[in-house]
Design an enzyme around this catalytic site. Sequence first.
Site, PDB file in Angstrom:
ATOM      1  N   SER A 150       0.841  -1.201   0.000  1.00 31.49           N
ATOM      2  CA  SER A 150       0.000   0.000   0.000  1.00 31.49           C
ATOM      3  C   SER A 150       0.871   1.245   0.000  1.00 31.49           C
ATOM      4  CB  SER A 150      -0.904   0.018   1.232  1.00 31.49           C
ATOM      5  OG  SER A 150      -1.574   1.266   1.350  1.00 31.49           O
ATOM      6  N   TYR A 165      -3.054  -1.360   9.832  1.00 29.85           N
ATOM      7  CA  TYR A 165      -3.080  -1.642   8.398  1.00 29.85           C
ATOM      8  C   TYR A 165      -1.787  -1.169   7.739  1.00 29.85           C
ATOM      9  CZ  TYR A 165      -4.364  -1.332   3.478  1.00 29.85           C
ATOM     10  OH  TYR A 165      -4.380  -1.445   2.108  1.00 29.85           O
TER      11      TYR A 165
END
Length: 271
Positions: A150, A165
């Site tokens: 990400s 996350y």
Amino acid sequence: MQDYGLWAVVTGTTDGIKKALVFELASKGLNLGLIGWNPSKIEATLSELRDRCGATTEVHHIVKTVVADLAKLSGEEIVAAIAGATEGIDVGLLVNNAGMGCPPEYFHEVDRQLTESILRVNVNAAVWVTKGVIDGMLKRKRGAILNMGSGSAMDISSFPLLTLYASTKAFLATFSKSISLEYEGQGIDIQCQAPFFIATKMTKMKSRYLFIPSAEIFSRASVRWIGYDRVCNPYWSHSVQAFVARTLDTITVWGLECYAKWLRAQERSRR
């Protein structure tokens, strides 16, 4: 893509980017080993594959499926699941695409069970699934591994209220870069892709072609970039956003904190 081998194993196959990547790999002529936790969603993906491949094509001849909840399995159980998915086949490509997110919350507020699930799916599963295929790739002297990371971890120094996350995705980036160097020169390409926002159910965003691609548009860029660079932003506008984020890091972090707090307020208002 077939230079790596005729089979691709993909974890997380039933929604958003995950499903779009399955269809994109199928369009390249690869046979597929699909690993997911929801039998009905796997069957829905297979049904859609049948429709796309044509009514006369027997998709089950080119697709093997394994139902496995990566949030609940131990490392050894994951390796066993991979053995079941890859029995009798030579895996040319592994896509570690299974991942979990969470709503914006302070770290101490994240539910303990959700914390455990995020760590197991985003970190533990990627490590053990990779262990399940790397030996075969080394023997054949060819293969590719794609870990889906990400931009929140690679191009922004911190990501408040989405700490777990972003941290797990940062692990994937370091993991990918490190093992890529370990196996350099042995025919195995290892890469971490670090996308920014994509129009999926998880992001709850609508597609904006320039800056927020659809899952289908992103998946095409993703597959094209496999084998190039250890860490990359495969979609062109994400690369632009990454450059801006790194250049304006302090402002970016402040803006993301405000955005995360707004998302959190929206989440609470829906409860």
